[in-house]
Motif scaffolding. Structure first.
Motif, PDB file in Angstrom:
ATOM      1  N   ARG A 132       0.829  -1.214   0.000  1.00  0.00           N
ATOM      2  CA  ARG A 132       0.000   0.000   0.000  1.00  0.00           C
ATOM      3  C   ARG A 132       0.860   1.258   0.000  1.00  0.00           C
ATOM      4  NH1 ARG A 132      -3.549  -2.978   4.478  1.00  0.00           N
ATOM      5  NH2 ARG A 132      -5.104  -3.948   3.136  1.00  0.00           N
ATOM      6  N   PHE A 133       1.916   1.245   0.780  1.00  0.00           N
ATOM      7  CA  PHE A 133       2.792   2.415   0.839  1.00  0.00           C
ATOM      8  C   PHE A 133       3.478   2.626  -0.512  1.00  0.00           C
ATOM      9  CE2 PHE A 133       6.362   4.563   3.552  1.00  0.00           C
ATOM     10  CZ  PHE A 133       5.973   5.800   3.063  1.00  0.00           C
ATOM     11  N   LEU A 134       3.817   1.551  -1.202  1.00  0.00           N
ATOM     12  CA  LEU A 134       4.436   1.677  -2.516  1.00  0.00           C
ATOM     13  C   LEU A 134       3.498   2.368  -3.503  1.00  0.00           C
ATOM     14  CD1 LEU A 134       6.404  -1.666  -2.957  1.00  0.00           C
ATOM     15  CD2 LEU A 134       7.281   0.625  -3.448  1.00  0.00           C
ATOM     16  N   ILE A 135       2.227   2.009  -3.490  1.00  0.00           N
ATOM     17  CA  ILE A 135       1.257   2.642  -4.392  1.00  0.00           C
ATOM     18  C   ILE A 135       1.181   4.142  -4.135  1.00  0.00           C
ATOM     19  CG2 ILE A 135      -1.212   2.888  -4.841  1.00  0.00           C
ATOM     20  CD1 ILE A 135      -0.212   0.615  -6.354  1.00  0.00           C
ATOM     21  N   VAL A 136       1.057   4.514  -2.863  1.00  0.00           N
ATOM     22  CA  VAL A 136       0.948   5.934  -2.507  1.00  0.00           C
ATOM     23  C   VAL A 136       2.222   6.684  -2.899  1.00  0.00           C
ATOM     24  CG1 VAL A 136       0.768   7.538  -0.558  1.00  0.00           C
ATOM     25  CG2 VAL A 136      -0.731   5.543  -0.671  1.00  0.00           C
ATOM     26  N   SER A 137       3.374   6.092  -2.653  1.00  0.00           N
ATOM     27  CA  SER A 137       4.642   6.735  -3.003  1.00  0.00           C
ATOM     28  C   SER A 137       4.800   6.886  -4.504  1.00  0.00           C
ATOM     29  CB  SER A 137       5.814   5.928  -2.421  1.00  0.00           C
ATOM     30  OG  SER A 137       5.744   5.864  -1.018  1.00  0.00           O
ATOM     31  N   LEU A 138       4.356   5.879  -5.266  1.00  0.00           N
ATOM     32  CA  LEU A 138       4.385   5.981  -6.729  1.00  0.00           C
ATOM     33  C   LEU A 138       3.525   7.141  -7.210  1.00  0.00           C
ATOM     34  CD1 LEU A 138       4.106   2.230  -7.812  1.00  0.00           C
ATOM     35  CD2 LEU A 138       5.979   3.776  -8.411  1.00  0.00           C
ATOM     36  N   LEU A 139       2.321   7.263  -6.659  1.00  0.00           N
ATOM     37  CA  LEU A 139       1.412   8.311  -7.095  1.00  0.00           C
ATOM     38  C   LEU A 139       1.921   9.701  -6.724  1.00  0.00           C
ATOM     39  CD1 LEU A 139      -1.985   6.595  -6.253  1.00  0.00           C
ATOM     40  CD2 LEU A 139      -1.095   7.094  -8.524  1.00  0.00           C
ATOM     41  N   LEU A 140       2.698   9.794  -5.646  1.00  0.00           N
ATOM     42  CA  LEU A 140       3.272  11.083  -5.240  1.00  0.00           C
ATOM     43  C   LEU A 140       4.641  11.336  -5.867  1.00  0.00           C
ATOM     44  CD1 LEU A 140       2.328  11.253  -1.448  1.00  0.00           C
ATOM     45  CD2 LEU A 140       1.588  12.823  -3.244  1.00  0.00           C
ATOM     46  N   ASN A 141       5.094  10.395  -6.719  1.00  0.00           N
ATOM     47  CA  ASN A 141       6.402  10.528  -7.371  1.00  0.00           C
ATOM     48  C   ASN A 141       7.545  10.639  -6.368  1.00  0.00           C
ATOM     49  OD1 ASN A 141       5.233  10.559 -10.002  1.00  0.00           O
ATOM     50  ND2 ASN A 141       4.681  12.707  -9.690  1.00  0.00           N
ATOM     51  N   ARG A 142       7.422   9.946  -5.247  1.00  0.00           N
ATOM     52  CA  ARG A 142       8.498   9.937  -4.258  1.00  0.00           C
ATOM     53  C   ARG A 142       9.493   8.829  -4.630  1.00  0.00           C
ATOM     54  NH1 ARG A 142       7.296  12.643   0.583  1.00  0.00           N
ATOM     55  NH2 ARG A 142       5.929  14.376   0.088  1.00  0.00           N
ATOM     56  N   SER A 143      10.312   9.077  -5.622  1.00  0.00           N
ATOM     57  CA  SER A 143      11.167   8.039  -6.195  1.00  0.00           C
ATOM     58  C   SER A 143      12.165   7.484  -5.183  1.00  0.00           C
ATOM     59  CB  SER A 143      11.899   8.571  -7.428  1.00  0.00           C
ATOM     60  OG  SER A 143      12.630   9.740  -7.113  1.00  0.00           O
ATOM     61  N   GLU A 144      12.710   8.342  -4.325  1.00  0.00           N
ATOM     62  CA  GLU A 144      13.668   7.850  -3.329  1.00  0.00           C
ATOM     63  C   GLU A 144      12.989   6.900  -2.350  1.00  0.00           C
ATOM     64  OE1 GLU A 144      15.753  10.948  -1.374  1.00  0.00           O
ATOM     65  OE2 GLU A 144      16.647  11.759  -3.205  1.00  0.00           O
ATOM     66  N   MET A 145      11.807   7.264  -1.895  1.00  0.00           N
ATOM     67  CA  MET A 145      11.082   6.388  -0.981  1.00  0.00           C
ATOM     68  C   MET A 145      10.686   5.093  -1.682  1.00  0.00           C
ATOM     69  SD  MET A 145       9.925   5.602   1.953  1.00  0.00           S
ATOM     70  CE  MET A 145       9.969   7.091   2.974  1.00  0.00           C
ATOM     71  N   VAL A 146      10.308   5.178  -2.939  1.00  0.00           N
ATOM     72  CA  VAL A 146       9.947   3.973  -3.681  1.00  0.00           C
ATOM     73  C   VAL A 146      11.111   2.990  -3.705  1.00  0.00           C
ATOM     74  CG1 VAL A 146       9.425   3.067  -5.988  1.00  0.00           C
ATOM     75  CG2 VAL A 146       8.150   5.026  -5.110  1.00  0.00           C
ATOM     76  N   GLN A 147      12.310   3.495  -3.967  1.00  0.00           N
ATOM     77  CA  GLN A 147      13.478   2.613  -4.019  1.00  0.00           C
ATOM     78  C   GLN A 147      13.750   1.981  -2.653  1.00  0.00           C
ATOM     79  OE1 GLN A 147      14.902   1.651  -6.756  1.00  0.00           O
ATOM     80  NE2 GLN A 147      13.651   3.045  -7.988  1.00  0.00           N
ATOM     81  N   ILE A 148      13.600   2.761  -1.595  1.00  0.00           N
ATOM     82  CA  ILE A 148      13.792   2.221  -0.234  1.00  0.00           C
ATOM     83  C   ILE A 148      12.771   1.129   0.039  1.00  0.00           C
ATOM     84  CG2 ILE A 148      13.576   2.778   2.223  1.00  0.00           C
ATOM     85  CD1 ILE A 148      14.688   5.572   1.541  1.00  0.00           C
ATOM     86  N   LEU A 149      11.516   1.398  -0.296  1.00  0.00           N
ATOM     87  CA  LEU A 149      10.449   0.429  -0.033  1.00  0.00           C
ATOM     88  C   LEU A 149      10.631  -0.850  -0.833  1.00  0.00           C
ATOM     89  CD1 LEU A 149       7.365   2.841   0.027  1.00  0.00           C
ATOM     90  CD2 LEU A 149       8.407   1.694   1.986  1.00  0.00           C
TER      91      LEU A 149
END
Length: 575
Positions: A132-149
């Motif tokens: 779920r957090f990955l989906i939200v991070s993708l939609l917010l374009n939080r690329s650094e957080m996406v890579q961490i997740l």
């Protein structure tokens, strides 16, 4: 002791009440306006629960409250905010969801004590949280957080394979593969701009006065959109396909930088602190203060995942019924085509033909979009005739399919309003094999509509290493200048059909029209010589000749862009 017991009983009562309300709204569809009171009640229940556990954290911990239970409450609040984002398209809800999920991650609510074996149920909670957090991070374009997740998610699944039976975890291995494939396709150009409408880059100063002065006899605004894609083995992550994700992003405003600044965590008034942070508080506010006042609201978007044709028709009916006056509904459908019809489908087909269309059934109910994964059931076919009853309202219809041209029959058969149609090519062409696989890169036509320069590069197999930032920025400026010029041409045209004129003032729809013009010209210049109709997109009603693929104003820009990026067209076609 008695006071502590009473606190714990009150807490459990609040949890049970919130859980019951959560269960009622969990499966409520994201479209329609009749369920807002349910969401108000469940938000109120979780607000009360969250504040109670904050104010009584020490007594609750003494009574046996586990950290994962706090995480479960926070996760559900994050789910509620994400659900509200899906229902309203208001980015502030998406950011609230992110705040809660980030706090869960940073405070390790689902990790459990060190050295203690984790049970399967708790591991599933943790895995679902990451997804779920990955989906939200993708939609917010939080690329650094996406890579961490992604890295933590992979490690968690690997650890689960070692700790639990293979059949208990195999579905999560598939989810890992999905996110890896999704990111490979989505992050091909890391130096590219967001897909959202950015006022700084997408509003062109030189053409702005012409757009501001332009006024048709009737002006429509994009208020609602229905997005659905289904292709076998298409790129997706959970229930979000790559094509739907791109179109979703394309129909939203890019907030200013200040919008994305996370609010500071408040200090706990009762002195109770979290084990992994300065405070046990996560502010549960419907962040009205985070709304960007300079931007209009986003159009509301309904995203369907692998819906049957009857369900698609039902959703369309609801959206059409609730469409506001002086608004237009955008319908985006991306799916493989199905030619002809089997005899056993005749009875079902007949039941879906309006009485005033019986004589035209072979035209409107022959070719279709194929929405189903298997079998030949009629519920998997969506026909051009299925859309016609909804043309009593203004529609902006985008069909991305190898059978898209079957929907040309909609034009001229409308039941009150002329529909604006953007139809993809029926065959896809690539100058390089690197972009040719839809299952790896998504649809080419959708890519042109949502990220035209990246789509142009993909057409020729240009990778990030082939396009230096300076060259890519120059190419972006060329395209921005072109769009500005084409906006002026459209605004000044005396032959612009009313269907296009009445939506030209809407920034999202205007941008889609400009990108369609670019896509059509690019494919006209670069598809193989000879009979190329199948390789070209089509629009109905026709746009003015002044922006046709062979017009000087359009063709010269495409050739200039090609020269800048060092690619060549089939010159033999134009000599």
């Amino acid at each position: 002791m008695g006071d502590t017991t009473e606190v714990f009983k009150t807490f459990r009562g609040l949890v049970d009440s919130a859980d019951r309300k959560f269960a009622r709204v969990r499966d409520v569809p994201s479209y329609g306006h009749g369920h807002n009171h349910y969401f108000h009640k469940v938000f109120k229940a979780y607000t009360r629960l969250w504040k109670f556990q904050q104010e009584n954290r020490l007594k609750l911990v003494e009574s046996g409250l586990q950290r994962w239970e706090i995480g479960e409450i926070a996760s559900r609040i994050g789910q509620l905010y994400y659900g509200q984002y899906l229902r309203t398209s208001e980015a502030r809800f998406l950011l609230e969801s992110y705040i809660f999920y980030e706090a869960i991650l940073n405070r390790g609510y689902f990790e459990g004590p060190k050295g203690v074996a984790k049970n399967l149920n708790l591991r599933y909670k943790e895995l679902r949280f990451y997804a779920r957090f990955l989906i939200v991070s993708l939609l917010l374009n939080r690329s650094e957080m996406v890579q961490i997740l992604v890295e933590r998610f992979k490690a968690l699944v690997d650890d689960s394979k070692a700790s639990f039976r293979e059949n208990n975890i195999k579905e999560w291995k598939q989810v890992v593969q999905e996110i890896v494939q999704f990111l490979k396709a989505d992050l091909a150009f890391t130096n590219a701009r967001t897909l959202r409408y950015c006022a700084l880059f997408d509003s062109h100063p030189t053409s702005l006065p012409y757009v501001a002065r332009f006024h048709a006899r009737r002006v429509l605004k994009l208020k609602d959109a229905l997005l659905m894609s289904y292709h076998r083995n298409e790129v997706k992550f959970t229930e979000l396909t790559l094509d739907a994700f791109r179109m979703l992003q394309c129909l939203e405003w890019e907030p200013s930088g200040s919008f994305y600044q996370k609010r500071p965590v408040e200090s706990a008034s009762n002195g109770v602190s979290d084990q992994s942070g300065p405070s046990g508080l996560i502010d549960i506010n419907i962040a009205m203060d985070m709304t960007d006042p300079t931007l209009p609201p986003n159009p509301k978007k309904t995203i369907l995942y692998r819906a049957s044709a009857p369900h698609l028709v039902s959703v369309l009916a609801t959206l059409c019924e609730e469409l506001l006056p002086e608004s237009v509904l955008l319908v985006y459908l991306s799916a493989s085509g199905k030619a002809g019809q089997s005899p056993q489908m005749e009875s079902l087909k007949a039941s879906r033909i309006p009485s005033n269309m019986k004589g035209d059934s072979s035209v409107y109910f022959g070719n279709s979009l194929w929405l189903g994964p298997r079998g030949s059931g009629g519920s998997n076919h969506f026909y051009p005739g299925d859309i016609i009853p909804f043309t009593r309202i203004p529609l902006f219809l985008i069909i991305d399919s190898d059978n898209s041209h079957a929907f040309k029959v909609v034009h001229g058969a409308e039941r009150g309003e002329t529909t604006a149609l953007l139809l993809s090519p029926t065959k896809t062409v690539f100058r390089s094999s690197t972009g040719a696989d839809l299952t790896q890169n998504g649809s080419q036509f959708t890519f042109f509509l949502t990220s035209p320069l990246q789509a142009f590069c993909q057409l020729f197999g240009l990778s990030p290493s082939d396009t230096a930032p300076g060259m890519y920025n120059k190419a972006e400026n060329i395209l921005a200048t072109a769009f500005s010029e084409w906006e002026v041409i459209l605004c000044k045209s005396t032959s612009l059909d009313l269907v296009w004129a009445q939506v030209l003032s809407d920034p999202f729809l205007r941008r889609l029209i400009l990108r369609f013009i670019f896509c059509r010209s690019v494919l006209s210049l670069f598809c193989p010589p000879g009979d190329n109709e199948q390789y070209l997109p089509e629009c109905l009603p026709h746009l003015p000749d002044s922006v046709s693929s062979s017009s000087e104003a359009v063709q010269s820009i495409v050739l200039h862009l090609a020269h800048t990026l060092g690619v060549e067209c089939f010159q033999s076609k134009h000599t």
